[in-house]
Design a protein around this motif. Sequence first.
Motif, PDB file in Angstrom:
ATOM      1  N   PRO A 115       0.814  -1.218   0.000  1.00 29.85           N
ATOM      2  CA  PRO A 115       0.000   0.000   0.000  1.00 29.85           C
ATOM      3  C   PRO A 115       0.846   1.266   0.000  1.00 29.85           C
ATOM      4  N   TYR A 165      -2.623  -0.699  -3.999  1.00 35.70           N
ATOM      5  CA  TYR A 165      -1.666  -1.808  -3.914  1.00 35.70           C
ATOM      6  C   TYR A 165      -1.899  -2.747  -5.088  1.00 35.70           C
ATOM      7  N   THR A 189       5.257   5.026   0.578  1.00 30.09           N
ATOM      8  CA  THR A 189       4.864   3.680   0.977  1.00 30.09           C
ATOM      9  C   THR A 189       4.432   3.744   2.441  1.00 30.09           C
TER      10      THR A 189
END
Length: 228
Positions: A115, A165, A189
Amino acid sequence: MKFSMRGGHFHATCTFFALASLLASGDDFTPQVDFCVAINNPNGNGAYFSNGELCKNAEAAKAEDFYFSGLDATRETDNRVGSTITLLSTNQIPGLDGLSLARTDYAPNGGLNPPHIHPHATEILTLLRGILHVGFITSSPENRLITKTLHPGDVFVFPIGLIHYQLNTANNSALAINSFSSKNPGVITIANAIFGSHPPHNREILAKAFQLNTDTINFLQQRFKGNQ
């Protein structure tokens, strides 16, 4: 409430603000020149500044400024998340302006692009090989998860600034080409930013935010220490 504007003036004003909003919403400025070949210093050769870049004299531009070779080479994915991203920006293609491109390689059975967000760009992913489970999360208060399973030839859009993601669920490696609506999409991130920041976040803050104890937070900070 009463409006003092007459109908014609009101509609003209609305049109003006709608156009201004549309122009302001662009990810990168509209170029005022044919192209900008980015350089680090002017070298006294007719360099000029355009759209956030120092550009060399257009007359000195050559084919190599708009060219990159080697994107077909398979990248190693033997790392903790099982994916490797090869980004092409102005560092690799000096004549690239207004957009950027990446190749993402995913390891078999669980290769993950974890993600993350791109604060400056919308992303368009084109899957060439493998099977990807992809998703993004809408903003609060809905926090709605939108997911899709992609097969080779499928295209999926990740809206600008939203957490998203990709996970390879195939038994073989996966390959995707990612296009971005900015020459500098940026990337944050989530896990690395929260648990691997420099200096580290206050453990009590993270423990309360994630409803975890400080020992768990300490473990996660040690785990992500040094990650970017």
